[in-house]
Design an enzyme around this catalytic site. Structure first.
Site, short mmCIF file in Angstrom:
data_model
loop_
_atom_site.label_atom_id
_atom_site.label_comp_id
_atom_site.label_asym_id
_atom_site.label_seq_id
_atom_site.Cartn_x
_atom_site.Cartn_y
_atom_site.Cartn_z
N THR A 240 14.16 -11.21 -1.78
CA THR A 240 13.37 -10.73 -2.91
C THR A 240 13.83 -9.35 -3.35
O THR A 240 14.45 -8.60 -2.58
CB THR A 240 11.88 -10.70 -2.53
N GLN A 262 7.85 -4.50 -1.97
CA GLN A 262 8.90 -5.52 -1.85
C GLN A 262 9.65 -5.38 -0.54
O GLN A 262 10.05 -6.38 0.06
CB GLN A 262 9.87 -5.40 -3.03
N HIS A 265 8.71 -7.43 2.65
CA HIS A 265 8.99 -8.86 2.77
C HIS A 265 10.01 -9.16 3.85
O HIS A 265 9.87 -10.11 4.62
CB HIS A 265 9.52 -9.42 1.44
N GLU A 332 14.86 -9.92 -10.10
CA GLU A 332 13.80 -10.92 -9.93
C GLU A 332 12.50 -10.38 -10.53
O GLU A 332 11.84 -11.04 -11.34
CB GLU A 332 13.62 -11.22 -8.44
N HIS A 333 12.11 -9.17 -10.12
CA HIS A 333 10.94 -8.49 -10.65
C HIS A 333 11.40 -7.17 -11.27
O HIS A 333 12.08 -6.39 -10.62
CB HIS A 333 9.93 -8.14 -9.54
N ASP A 366 2.47 -11.48 -7.92
CA ASP A 366 2.60 -12.28 -6.71
C ASP A 366 1.39 -13.17 -6.48
O ASP A 366 1.51 -14.25 -5.88
CB ASP A 366 2.79 -11.37 -5.48
N GLU A 420 39.44 -38.50 -30.86
CA GLU A 420 39.38 -38.30 -29.41
C GLU A 420 40.17 -39.37 -28.65
O GLU A 420 40.09 -39.43 -27.42
CB GLU A 420 37.92 -38.28 -28.94
N HIS A 425 35.27 -46.85 -28.88
CA HIS A 425 34.02 -46.28 -29.39
C HIS A 425 33.86 -46.66 -30.87
O HIS A 425 32.78 -47.06 -31.31
CB HIS A 425 34.02 -44.76 -29.25
#
Length: 441
Positions: A240, A262, A265, A332-333, A366, A420, A425
């Protein structure tokens, strides 16, 4: 306690050169992949027996069965602290409000008369959710994974969390109580890579899932990488991280407390302050020393995290330069604690979630902001989003054309097919008409 990186003066480099200057934890998923490979294969070949053996090896418990009895889930809710129950219920209520608004509606576009494309959104049929159970217990992760899956309309939801020796081989009772509040009654005592393998392959007691979501350690991330292509995943979540973009208006007490929040954690957690104020940097350092001394988990998590290479105070010339730094970092934050924080936040391009001003700390997100806390890490916010209802939905295009509508565009399809070098096709178009498709028709 925390290092400094001085990016003042010279012009900031662009792109990868700037990212290389910023702190980041070592998180080698490729190396871990080889260690989880035999675990995943053992679960494939031996099913529940392998899960039971790994629970004894890794968690120190001897299980009779992997699936948690319904009675244990009900009992966990009955015995839950009323205050914790009330907090979880409010967290669920707010998360439902936000995630319900993310639902997608079927939409039809009339491309030409007689020709339409409809996009319908179909939920994944079965999802395996993972709630970690290592250094801490995370009932909040149960909420953040289950609510968007439920709001997306996923029909079959199962959850795994590690067996706990202190609770007779069951997952932590608060995890079980959160499952009960959410109506998730299929729960397994399985952790780490074994849980991901259980959902990917299926076992005697657990049918295979189409997708696995939820945060975890490096072994969970490695197992997700191992099974990518066989099952869907949300992300390979790393340690984190928080970045705080702050100027002289920020309160150093707030900034320091958020960095510490943080750091508690994990020893690999990243806490980064980006500021143009040397005075704020000094004040935050003093606050860190004072607040860490009064904290829990100091020696095993907070100090290693704050002193590690992944954490730093980054000094810049101004908020403009700070924005470039946090966009390169892709946190992340990301907290914005500057003058006119709302306007500054509106200019951010890369972040998992943004928290504006002094009264929206990451801790709120959170648990009870209503936002989701399963977010991209390791700079992946530059290209990926956090968990949402959309994560559990698949968009399917339904093409509906009449003969006349096809005839109108047939020559373009044939032309592109031949360009192509895929003549079959074009032949598939021509075969539908009893005449050669003319030019421009």
């Amino acid at each position: 306690m925390i290092s400094r990186i001085d990016l003042r003066g010279d012009a900031l480099p662009e792109g990868p050169a700037l990212r290389d200057l910023l702190p980041r934890a070592d998180f080698d998923v490729a190396a871990a992949l080889e260690k989880v490979r035999p675990i995943c294969e053992a679960v494939h070949h031996r099913g529940d027996a392998a899960l039971i053996d790994f629970a004894e090896k890794f968690d120190g418990v001897k299980l009779d069965q992997v699936r948690v009895p319904a009675s244990a889930i009900a009992r966990a809710l009955e015995e839950l602290d009323p205050a914790v129950r009330a907090a979880l219920e409010e967290s669920i209520r707010r998360a439902r409000l936000v995630h319900r608004a993310q639902r997608r509606e079927t939409h039809t576009t009339q491309v030409v008369p007689g020709g339409s494309v409809t996009e319908k959104w179909v939920p994944v049929e079965r999802v395996g959710l993972y709630a970690p159970g290592g250094r801490s217990v995370y009932p909040s992760s149960v909420v953040m994974n289950a609510v968007p899956a439920q709001e997306a309309g996923v029909g079959s939801i199962a959850l795994a969390s590690p067996a706990q020796a202190d609770f007779g081989g069951l997952p932590h009772p608060t995890i079980l109580a959160a499952c009960a509040l959410l109506g998730v009654d299929e729960v397994y005592a399985a952790g780490g890579a074994t849980a991901v393998a259980m959902f990917a392959h299926g076992t005697e007691s657990c049918p295979p899932a189409n997708m696995v979501t939820g945060p975890g350690n490096i072994w969970v991330a490695a197992a997700k990488r191992y099974f990518t292509g066989k099952i869907g995943i949300d992300a390979e979540a790393g340690p984190t991280e928080i970045a705080v973009l702050a100027d002289s208006t920020a309160d150093p007490v707030h900034v320091a407390s958020d960095l510490i929040s943080q750091a508690e954690h994990d020893p690999l957690a990243a806490s980064v302050l980006v500021t143009d104020s040397a005075e704020l940097a000094d004040a935050v350092e003093k606050e860190l020393a004072a607040q860490v001394a009064a904290s829990k988990h100091v020696d095993d998590r907070i100090v290693p995290a704050l002193t590690g290479k992944q954490s730093a105070i980054v000094l810049v010339d101004g908020v403009e330069e700070g924005l470039r730094v946090v966009d390169a970092y892709g946190a992340e934050h990301l907290e914005i604690q500057t003058a006119d924080a709302t306007a500054v936040a509106g200019r951010v391009k890369n972040a998992g979630a943004i928290f504006i001003g002094p009264w929206a700390p990451v801790s709120l997100g959170d648990y009870a902001a209503g936002s989701n806390h399963v977010l991209p890490t390791g700079g992946c916010a530059c290209h990926s989003s956090g968990l949402s209802v959309q994560s559990f939905l698949r968009g399917i295009h339904i093409v509906d054309y009449t003969r006349d509508a096809l005839a109108e565009v047939a020559h373009h399809v044939v032309t592109l097919a031949e360009a192509e070098d895929l003549p079959a096709h074009g032949a598939a178009i021509k075969a539908r008409f009893d005449w050669k498709v003319p030019e421009g028709k």
